[in-house]
Design an enzyme around this catalytic site. Structure first.
Site, short mmCIF file in Angstrom:
data_model
loop_
_atom_site.label_atom_id
_atom_site.label_comp_id
_atom_site.label_asym_id
_atom_site.label_seq_id
_atom_site.Cartn_x
_atom_site.Cartn_y
_atom_site.Cartn_z
N CYS A 51 1.17 -1.22 -0.11
CA CYS A 51 -0.11 0.06 -0.09
C CYS A 51 1.16 0.78 -0.15
CB CYS A 51 -1.31 -0.22 1.36
SG CYS A 51 -0.29 -0.10 2.28
N GLN A 117 5.40 -5.76 9.29
CA GLN A 117 4.55 -6.22 8.41
C GLN A 117 5.88 -6.68 6.76
OE1 GLN A 117 0.89 -3.77 8.26
NE2 GLN A 117 0.20 -6.28 7.34
N GLY A 196 -6.43 -6.19 7.50
CA GLY A 196 -8.12 -6.44 7.94
C GLY A 196 -8.27 -6.83 9.50
#
Length: 435
Positions: A51, A117, A196
């Site tokens: 992202c 991450q 999410g």
């Protein structure tokens, strides 16, 4: 051979452009990798698409040609002009490329410094390329040291003491807006990937009820059960109903097109707070609805800057570690690339001595009983002759551009180094490779 990174990230490339450059599917990524590796000057490549960044990492024989080839292919893919892409100035070569990769894997280049991450995302990017045979030992070496560097950064600094991600920053912003009133609210989560799930866990800690939506009912049910009793689930078919009932929404899907548009909003009396954490975006621009606060990834930069300010001292120490590991990496490469060459040069000299001494004895130029002494003297002469040259080779091997010099030596002496031979020289500087 040299290393190169072409990077488009949250620092040099706006979100609207990153969306066009992103690789949302494995098919698109594989297609680009195959195109890249058809160029004879690009030996290996992997693509990192998240992202916050799109990066193409390569091992190349010609940095100038590979850079222009990458920009050309990305221009065709994205619709952005060659000069637009070049103007974003995201090129890193050789040692700067290594420093950049190590910094990325250590989460020092992330929108949220210290997020956890990125290391896994880089490993997955390399694994995908390795599986499809567009990356191998040259980039494996980089990943090996990058992962070790990231571990050192985590151990030595406090930069990951409170690991964050875009999802947790979004939840923090929602908490800031609603305060303690967020407890008991229902939050919609669209998409059940890593981002999410992180959002769900952070919302549950704040006392929220969570409704997750996905396309596959069986999968979404299994995930909901694994996350706890306060998590409900439904399919995307009922998305329209829920966005007109609840005010808090977090979306992070891999959809190529927007999944929420203004026409889906029937009830405009609700004060909504929405977070679009997807690239490409999940939510189209909402222009005619006043009671909505829409945050996209780049809107979270202020929070990430605050986070960076708190961790600035640790970040400086982390960059020192990156520089140390960069230097160590080049020392390791020296062991892999220089020592076999030097050994081969000395073997060639010894072979020449043996052949000429045998010829001299056969023609009775040298008495047989002098053979051992003459051979020892000849070897010492050659060793003396090669000493300065080999020392200079070792010295220059970690410098930028040294690969070309080593390749020239190989060509002059007709030296071919087998990968299996190079393995003998790993032990002195070796770190466990990424598999």
């Amino acid at each position: 051979m040299s290393y190169q990174v072409v990077s488009f990230n949250h620092k040099n490339c706006e979100q609207v452009h990153r969306e066009k450059l992103a690789f949302p599917t494995e098919e698109e990524k594989l297609s680009m990798l195959k195109k890249l590796t058809t160029f004879e000057f690009i030996e290996e490549a992997y693509i990192l698409s998240t992202c916050n960044r799109v990066e193409i990492v390569i091992a190349t024989k010609d940095a100038f040609s590979s850079y222009h080839a990458i920009l050309g292919l990305l221009s065709l893919k994205s619709g952005l002009s060659f000069h637009e892409l070049k103007g974003m100035n995201g090129r890193y070569d050789d040692s700067k490329a290594i420093s950049h990769i190590f910094s990325v894997v250590s989460s020092l280049e992330s929108l949220v410094i210290g997020e956890s991450q990125i290391t896994g995302q880089v490993k997955d990017a390399y694994r995908f390329s390795f599986f499809h045979k567009t990356a191998g030992r040259k980039l494996n070496r980089v990943i090996s040291y990058a992962v070790k560097c990231a571990a050192e950064v985590r151990n030595v600094t406090n930069i990951s003491k409170y690991p964050l991600s875009i999802a947790s920053v979004a939840v923090t912003q929602a908490h800031k807006i609603y305060g303690d009133n967020i407890s008991g609210m229902t939050a919609i989560i669209i998409g059940v990937g890593d981002m999410g799930k992180i959002a769900v866990k952070n919302l549950l800690r704040l006392g929220c009820d969570v409704l997750i939506l996905g396309r596959n009912r069986d999968k979404i049910e299994m995930i909901a059960k694994s996350l706890g009793d306060d998590v409900r689930f439904d399919t995307m078919e009922n998305l329209h109903k829920y966005i007109n009932r609840y005010r808090l929404l977090f979306s992070a899907t891999s959809a190529k097109e927007t999944i929420i548009n203004e026409s889906m909003i029937d009830n405009d009396n609700i004060d909504r707070v929405w977070f679009d954490m997807a690239i490409p975006r999940d939510i189209e621009d909402i222009k005619n609805l006043k009671k909505i606060e829409l945050f996209r990834i780049d809107d979270l930069k202020t929070i990430s800057k605050d986070n960076y300010a708190l961790k600035q001292e640790q970040a400086i120490r982390a960059m020192e570690i990156v520089e140390l590991y960069r230097d160590e990496f080049y020392k390791w490469l020296r062991a892999l690339s220089i020592e076999p060459v030097i050994k081969n040069m000395r073997l060639q000299a010894k072979d020449a001595i043996d052949k000429e001494l045998e010829r001299a004895i056969k023609k009775k130029f040298v008495p047989k009983e002098y053979e051992a002494n003459i051979q020892k003297m000849a070897e010492q002469m050659f060793n003396r002759f090669l000493h300065d040259a080999t020392q200079n080779l070792r010295q220059c091997s970690s410098e930028i551009g040294s690969t070309k010099r080593v390749d020239s030596i190989k060509e002059i002496f007709k030296i071919v180094i087998d990968d299996r031979d190079a393995k003998k020289y790993k032990k002195e500087h070796h770190v466990k490779g990424y598999k």
